[in-house]
Enzyme design. Structure first.
Site, PDB file in Angstrom:
ATOM      1  N   GLU A 189     -12.727   1.844  16.774  1.00  0.00           N
ATOM      2  CA  GLU A 189     -13.827   2.199  15.873  1.00  0.00           C
ATOM      3  C   GLU A 189     -14.950   1.161  15.925  1.00  0.00           C
ATOM      4  O   GLU A 189     -14.673  -0.003  16.211  1.00  0.00           O
ATOM      5  CB  GLU A 189     -13.304   2.350  14.429  1.00  0.00           C
ATOM      6  CG  GLU A 189     -12.706   1.090  13.847  1.00  0.00           C
ATOM      7  CD  GLU A 189     -12.079   1.332  12.464  1.00  0.00           C
ATOM      8  OE1 GLU A 189     -11.380   2.334  12.261  1.00  0.00           O
ATOM      9  OE2 GLU A 189     -12.315   0.470  11.593  1.00  0.00           O
ATOM     10  N   HIS A 243     -13.707   4.415   7.804  1.00  0.00           N
ATOM     11  CA  HIS A 243     -12.969   3.219   7.359  1.00  0.00           C
ATOM     12  C   HIS A 243     -13.428   2.775   5.962  1.00  0.00           C
ATOM     13  O   HIS A 243     -14.001   1.692   5.790  1.00  0.00           O
ATOM     14  CB  HIS A 243     -13.117   2.068   8.364  1.00  0.00           C
ATOM     15  CG  HIS A 243     -11.997   1.060   8.265  1.00  0.00           C
ATOM     16  ND1 HIS A 243     -11.487   0.375   9.329  1.00  0.00           N
ATOM     17  CD2 HIS A 243     -11.286   0.616   7.193  1.00  0.00           C
ATOM     18  CE1 HIS A 243     -10.526  -0.445   8.935  1.00  0.00           C
ATOM     19  NE2 HIS A 243     -10.385  -0.325   7.622  1.00  0.00           N
ATOM     20  N   ARG A 284      -4.386   1.682  10.680  1.00  0.00           N
ATOM     21  CA  ARG A 284      -5.190   1.292  11.841  1.00  0.00           C
ATOM     22  C   ARG A 284      -5.163   2.436  12.832  1.00  0.00           C
ATOM     23  O   ARG A 284      -4.113   3.074  13.042  1.00  0.00           O
ATOM     24  CB  ARG A 284      -4.634   0.026  12.502  1.00  0.00           C
ATOM     25  CG  ARG A 284      -4.927  -1.267  11.746  1.00  0.00           C
ATOM     26  CD  ARG A 284      -6.410  -1.644  11.768  1.00  0.00           C
ATOM     27  NE  ARG A 284      -6.681  -2.912  11.137  1.00  0.00           N
ATOM     28  CZ  ARG A 284      -7.059  -3.052   9.855  1.00  0.00           C
ATOM     29  NH1 ARG A 284      -7.220  -1.999   9.073  1.00  0.00           N
ATOM     30  NH2 ARG A 284      -7.317  -4.249   9.365  1.00  0.00           N
ATOM     31  N   ILE A 286       0.846  -1.205   0.000  1.00  0.00           N
ATOM     32  CA  ILE A 286       0.000   0.000   0.000  1.00  0.00           C
ATOM     33  C   ILE A 286       0.879   1.252   0.000  1.00  0.00           C
ATOM     34  O   ILE A 286       0.630   2.195  -0.764  1.00  0.00           O
ATOM     35  CB  ILE A 286      -0.983  -0.006   1.195  1.00  0.00           C
ATOM     36  CG1 ILE A 286      -1.925  -1.212   1.099  1.00  0.00           C
ATOM     37  CG2 ILE A 286      -1.793   1.299   1.227  1.00  0.00           C
ATOM     38  CD1 ILE A 286      -2.821  -1.421   2.305  1.00  0.00           C
TER      39      ILE A 286
HETATM   40  C1  DGY Z   1      -7.922  -4.377   5.723  1.00  0.00           C
HETATM   41  O1  DGY Z   1      -7.957  -5.134   4.750  1.00  0.00           O
HETATM   42  O2  DGY Z   1      -7.239  -4.624   6.721  1.00  0.00           O
HETATM   43  C2  DGY Z   1      -8.744  -3.147   5.645  1.00  0.00           C
HETATM   44  O3  DGY Z   1      -8.630  -2.348   6.758  1.00  0.00           O
HETATM   45  C3  DGY Z   1     -10.199  -3.496   5.380  1.00  0.00           C
HETATM   46  O4  DGY Z   1     -10.832  -2.337   4.937  1.00  0.00           O
END
Ligand code: DGY
Length: 319
Positions: free
Chosen positions: A267, A285, A238, A158
């Site tokens: 959350e 989220h 997170r 990511i």
């Molecule tokens: C994950 O894949 O961990 C994401 O937070 C889900 O939205």
């Protein structure tokens, strides 16, 4: 005979169809939440669970799971909600869905970054509240992203996808990871062996690290003070990586110019201190809330379950 699979949340139709084809499945079309106790009880009737990040299986629960349950696959890249080490000790395989989330989450990070630097939430509120009286030269002035230093905490998939998109906005990429990434992943990004060093060089901080005991509240008062004054803080990873009280204090003092947050500790609860601030862009989220992502996540999670019962290693095993 087909294996019994519990799918704990409502998933896209494409995933339900695959599940129904290959398993004796219990789906959850009403999308009601199972408690940890429910899952422990249900483990006696299922060979596999396909869970989500809202399903909590800490060590104590894992230890009580029935011997019938052989594999737990989570519809998420993060798997802090399942104690994978405890599962391993019990002989339960755990897998996650590590790839489908990437682009969608990177897009939300860019959305938060753009929204924060160009003050989009304030503009949206101005119109929604009927307070816009017309264009003015000095209204809601923000800053452009080009030439700004983006500090990425965690240059995994990511983080790399965010870097790629940020380069298209002419941002300068810096990163901190536990170890230096190979040149093909760095793509010229500047590596900082310490988080502190990277923070001092970040006009924008974007968080892409997992939730672990070591990363909890890693973005705290001490570290926020190292950012250049007025920096942006973006979190799509997170919530528990950020110490909310400290970030709120930094927003109030101007040390942090804007925060774009898609995730919150505990959350859907979120610190009430954020709600009174203009300089926040808050989302519920939504990082992976794109149908393409959700289908890919479901396929990856099911690939784990299929592999287990075919006697193959999980393609996305985490324990
Ligand atoms: C994950 O894949 O961990 C994401 O937070 C889900 O939205």
């Amino acid at each position: 005979m087909k294996k019994r699979l519990l799918v704990t949340r409502r998933l896209p139709d494409e995933i339900h169809a695959r599940v129904a084809r290959d398993y004796e499945a219990v789906l959850n079309p009403e999308d009601r939440l199972y408690s940890t106790d429910d899952l422990v009880r249900l483990s006696a009737d299922f060979d596999a669970f396909l869970v989500c990040l809202t399903d909590k299986l800490p060590r104590g629960a894992i230890e009580q799971l029935a011997p019938r349950l052989k594999v737990i696959s989570t519809f998420s890249v993060g798997y802090e909600h399942v104690d994978a080490a405890a599962a391993r000790a019990k002989g339960i395989a755990v897998g996650n869905a590590p790839n489908g989330v990437t682009i969608a989450t990177a897009e939300i990070a860019m959305l938060l970054m753009l929204g924060a630097t160009r003050r989009a939430p304030e503009g949206e509120r101005m119109i929604a509240q009927g307070q816009w009286t017309g264009w003015t030269p000095m209204q809601l002035l923000g800053r452009r992203l080009d030439g700004k230093r983006l500090g990425i905490l965690g240059l995994g998939k990511i983080g790399q996808a965010v870097a790629k998109r940020a380069r298209a906005f002419d941002m300068l990429i810096h990163y901190h990871s536990r170890s230096r990434r190979p040149p093909g992943e760095e793509q010229g990004a500047v590596y900082h062996p310490t988080l502190e060093g990277m923070l001092a060089a970040s006009d924008v901080l974007s968080i892409h690290a997992p939730s672990t005991p070591e990363t909890r509240h890693i973005i705290n008062a001490r570290n926020l003070a190292l950012l250049p004054r007025g920096a942006l803080v973006i979190n799509t990873a997170r919530g528990d990586l950020v110490a909310d009280e400290d970030l709120i204090a930094a927003l109030k003092s101007g040390q942090v110019g804007y925060a774009g947050l898609d995730v919150f500790e505990g959350e859907p609860k979120h610190h009430p201190g954020y709600l009174g601030l203009d300089t926040v862009f808050l989302l519920p989220h939504m990082g992976t809330s794109a149908i393409e992502a959700r289908i890919d996540m479901g396929e990856e999670a099911l690939d784990n379950v299929d592999a287990y019962f075919a006697g193959r290693p999980l393609p996305h095993g985490v324990n």
